[in-house]
Design a protein around this motif. Structure first.
Motif, PDB file in Angstrom:
ATOM      1  N   CYS A  19       8.184   2.215   0.955  1.00  0.00           N
ATOM      2  CA  CYS A  19       7.993   1.427   2.173  1.00  0.00           C
ATOM      3  C   CYS A  19       9.340   0.907   2.692  1.00  0.00           C
ATOM      4  O   CYS A  19      10.285   0.692   1.931  1.00  0.00           O
ATOM      5  N   ASP A  20       9.389   0.677   3.996  1.00  0.00           N
ATOM      6  CA  ASP A  20      10.624   0.425   4.758  1.00  0.00           C
ATOM      7  C   ASP A  20      11.760  -0.269   4.012  1.00  0.00           C
ATOM      8  O   ASP A  20      12.864   0.243   3.920  1.00  0.00           O
ATOM      9  N   HIS A  43       4.205   6.388   2.299  1.00  0.00           N
ATOM     10  CA  HIS A  43       4.705   5.544   3.388  1.00  0.00           C
ATOM     11  C   HIS A  43       4.401   6.180   4.739  1.00  0.00           C
ATOM     12  O   HIS A  43       3.929   7.318   4.819  1.00  0.00           O
ATOM     13  N   CYS A  44       4.651   5.461   5.822  1.00  0.00           N
ATOM     14  CA  CYS A  44       4.320   5.938   7.167  1.00  0.00           C
ATOM     15  C   CYS A  44       4.899   7.337   7.388  1.00  0.00           C
ATOM     16  O   CYS A  44       6.030   7.621   7.005  1.00  0.00           O
ATOM     17  N   ALA A  90      10.797   4.032   6.991  1.00  0.00           N
ATOM     18  CA  ALA A  90      10.622   4.519   5.618  1.00  0.00           C
ATOM     19  C   ALA A  90      11.128   5.955   5.484  1.00  0.00           C
ATOM     20  O   ALA A  90      11.938   6.262   4.605  1.00  0.00           O
ATOM     21  N   GLU A 108       5.538  -3.802   4.186  1.00  0.00           N
ATOM     22  CA  GLU A 108       6.077  -4.040   5.517  1.00  0.00           C
ATOM     23  C   GLU A 108       5.123  -4.806   6.429  1.00  0.00           C
ATOM     24  O   GLU A 108       5.536  -5.719   7.143  1.00  0.00           O
ATOM     25  N   VAL A 109       3.864  -4.411   6.421  1.00  0.00           N
ATOM     26  CA  VAL A 109       2.966  -5.026   7.407  1.00  0.00           C
ATOM     27  C   VAL A 109       2.275  -6.283   6.874  1.00  0.00           C
ATOM     28  O   VAL A 109       1.603  -6.984   7.619  1.00  0.00           O
ATOM     29  N   HIS A 143       0.812  -1.220   0.000  1.00  0.00           N
ATOM     30  CA  HIS A 143       0.000   0.000   0.000  1.00  0.00           C
ATOM     31  C   HIS A 143       0.842   1.265   0.000  1.00  0.00           C
ATOM     32  O   HIS A 143       0.462   2.278  -0.574  1.00  0.00           O
ATOM     33  N   CYS A 144       2.009   1.227   0.631  1.00  0.00           N
ATOM     34  CA  CYS A 144       2.858   2.430   0.707  1.00  0.00           C
ATOM     35  C   CYS A 144       3.358   2.858  -0.673  1.00  0.00           C
ATOM     36  O   CYS A 144       3.656   4.022  -0.892  1.00  0.00           O
TER      37      CYS A 144
HETATM   38 FE1  FES Z   1       5.140   0.910   4.638  1.00  0.00          FE
HETATM   39 FE2  FES Z   1       5.030   1.835   7.259  1.00  0.00          FE
HETATM   40  S1  FES Z   1       3.963   0.157   6.346  1.00  0.00           S
HETATM   41  S2  FES Z   1       6.263   2.484   5.603  1.00  0.00           S
END
Ligand code: FES
Length: 575
Positions: free
Chosen positions: A129-130, A201-202, A208, A93-94, A60-61
């Motif tokens: 993302c991360d 991203h977060c 990230a 990431e998640v 999703h990021c």
């Molecule tokens: Fe992708 Fe936090 S879930 S950066």
């Protein structure tokens, strides 16, 4: 040697060695390129620019990166290049189990080989993302053709009932309120829709935002790229500009190995400390450096942390979110502030030095980006710890810890298994109080497996209900960059390979001293040795496939957790 439109001699393009020549496959490659609807003149003699896209609906990021790729393409065409977008695996990431970190090296290999094996002269890498940013940095470092990064940008700030909320950081806080009974099902459901309300991203200074900032500090993005919110039109503008710039970089033959030097690594660490970056940056930078054959160790982080003030007031260590950070001036304003601590002459993808890039960068809000004279903390956001529990090092994000717990001694409550621990922490009769130190084993690169983000051990429900929100927790695991609390991480060597953490038993006294940079168990060395002599390694998690290769070749936390065979060797890189 070919001729450019200005009739000046120019170097032969890398892609021309695919297309030009007397062999059948030279002809076939031209023919099949034309199957994409291009005329021969559209690509003949022009830089072919790969756009390495980590877009995925399972990430999703990075969901907006195809739109961003279109902006890059505009720039590439405008500058006389030919854009060719290609996918690699992406790491959400998640979503990924057991942890995206298990696959970081796989993605880095995909990126490296996709660049190295294809007829491209330069590459624009799209990440967010991360793990996608470090994986691309590692892959681009090893492939070493002209490369520029366009990061996806942070989400817009979350908002719940009029309060700004950060993804990850506030998510964890709200979930703890839910666990303790202070938040209802309905409220949690409402918050669920508020936390991550746009693409990107977060939007805390998690892994990230840290890694995209590090890409910029290394000189691998155009100045200002990391901080622009994902939905902001200026992100597409910088993507277009990056597309233009990569074509010039191809003609200049400006490669990652010329940009990501030892000095650039030190710049990245300095910026990481000033922004209060994620502890994960330590592992990723160690890995990137080894891809380039650069000597970088935890001692470099130790030394640079001690001389670098922490300046950026963004969660999880601070108060604000990435959107406010951007409005305050973003990363260029921070880099200008710490310029005396940087190697200002380090060259960047812009063709200019770091010092030239940020010389006039304004700061619009000194509460968000502090000065060196009035920092949030005199030292950088990550401390390196040693001690009899971590002979090869451990880390703590002391700026996101409780100050009163940074000097602490207390009895260990030891868990060998993360999943069993999660259930135990819900028990009303768990033998724990605020002095207890929770110890988690088997969370490292082999033990997890994959070095999962288990280090932010949830607070025991029993203590949450008493209003205790933090305690000392130690492990050989990582934690999410969005996390907070007094948690010691990355203990190396890990317990699964017989590191001293494996010797700790419930009731042993654990001693944390951030001021002394130490994490110890209060036992005589002979007793530790006696217990370790009886150590039996856990059964390997994989006996086939990628997982088996991971277990056989991954290095320990203090070495970056890359595969040993991916470290730089003195052989030609490009072909
Ligand atoms: Fe992708 Fe936090 S879930 S950066």
């Amino acid at each position: 040697m070919g001729m450019s439109s200005s009739d000046k001699p120019r170097r032969t393009l890398r892609s021309e060695t695919w297309y030009e020549g007397p062999e059948y496959y030279n002809f076939a490659r031209r023919a099949y390129m034309r199957s994409e609807g291009l005329t021969r003149g559209a690509f003949h003699g022009k830089p072919l620019i790969g756009i390495c896209n980590s877009w995925s609906e399972l990430n999703h990021c990075n969901i907006h990166l195809r739109e961003l790729a279109e902006a890059v393409k505009r720039g590439v065409w405008a500058a006389g290049g030919v854009p060719l977008e290609f996918p690699t695996i992406s790491l959400g990431e998640v979503f990924i189990r057991p942890t995206a970190m298990l696959l970081r090296n796989l993605m880095a290999m995909d990126v490296e080989e996709s660049i190295r094996c294809n007829p491209i002269d330069g590459v624009v890498l799209l990440c967010g993302c991360d793990k996608t940013t470090p994986a691309q940095l590692m892959g681009a470092a090893s492939a070493d053709i002209p490369s520029i990064f366009v990061t996806g940008g942070p989400m817009l700030s979350g908002n719940y009932r009029g309060e700004w909320k950060g993804s990850g950081t506030d998510g964890r806080k709200m979930f703890d309120l839910y666990r303790s009974g202070s938040l209802s099902d309905e409220e949690l459901n409402e918050f669920e829709g508020c936390m991550a309300r746009s693409h990107g991203h977060c939007m805390v200074m998690g892994t990230a935002s840290t890694m995209t900032s590090i890409a910029e500090a290394l000189g691998m993005t155009l100045p200002g790229c990391a901080s622009i919110p994902a939905p902001d039109s200026r992100r597409k503008a910088i993507a277009e500009e990056s597309g233009r710039r990569i074509v010039e970089m191809v003609w200049e033959d400006l490669k990652p190995s010329q940009i990501m030097t030892r000095e650039a690594m030190e710049n990245a660490i300095t910026v990481d400390m000033a922004i209060g970056g994620s502890t994960n940056a330590v592992v990723h930078l160690l890995a990137i450096a080894r891809r380039l054959g650069l000597p970088l160790t935890l001692d470099d982080f130790h030394r640079i942390s001690a001389r670098t003030p922490y300046l950026v007031n963004v969660k999880p260590s601070g108060e604000y979110l990435m959107e406010e950070f951007f409005y305050a001036g973003g990363l260029p304003a921070v880099m200008r502030e710490v310029l005396p601590l940087l190697h200002g002459e380090a060259i960047t993808v812009s063709g200019k030095s770091i010092a030239e890039n940020v010389a006039a960068a304004p700061c619009h809000n000194r509460d968000v980006i502090r000065t060196r004279e009035a920092p949030l903390h005199a030292e950088g956001g990550t401390l390196i710890l040693y001690g009899n529990l971590a002979p090869n090092g451990a880390v703590i994000k002391h700026t996101a810890a409780s100050p009163q717990l940074l000097e602490h001694r207390g009895p260990a409550l030891v868990f060998d298994d993360h999943h069993a621990m999660i259930l135990e922490l819900e028990r009303d009769d768990l033998p724990v109080d605020e002095n207890t130190v929770i110890v988690l084993k088997n969370g490292g690169p082999l033990g997890g497996p994959g070095f999962p983000e288990w280090g932010h051990i949830p607070m025991p429900k029993r203590l949450l209900q008493r209003g205790v929100m933090d305690m000392v927790r130690i492990s050989d695991a990582r934690m999410s960059g969005t996390s907070f609390g007094t948690v010691v991480l990355h203990i190396s060597p890990e317990s699964a390979v017989g590191g001293p953490l494996a010797a700790v038993q419930t009731g042993d006294e654990i001693v944390l001293s951030a001021s002394q940079r130490r994490i110890d168990v209060n036992l005589p060395q002979e007793e530790i040795d006696r217990r370790l002599a009886a150590f039996v390694p856990p059964k390997p998690h994989y006996d086939r496939g990628y997982g088996k290769m991971f277990l056989e070749h991954v290095t320990q936390a203090h070495e970056g957790c890359d595969f040993d065979f991916l470290h730089a060797v003195a052989t030609p890189k490009n072909e």
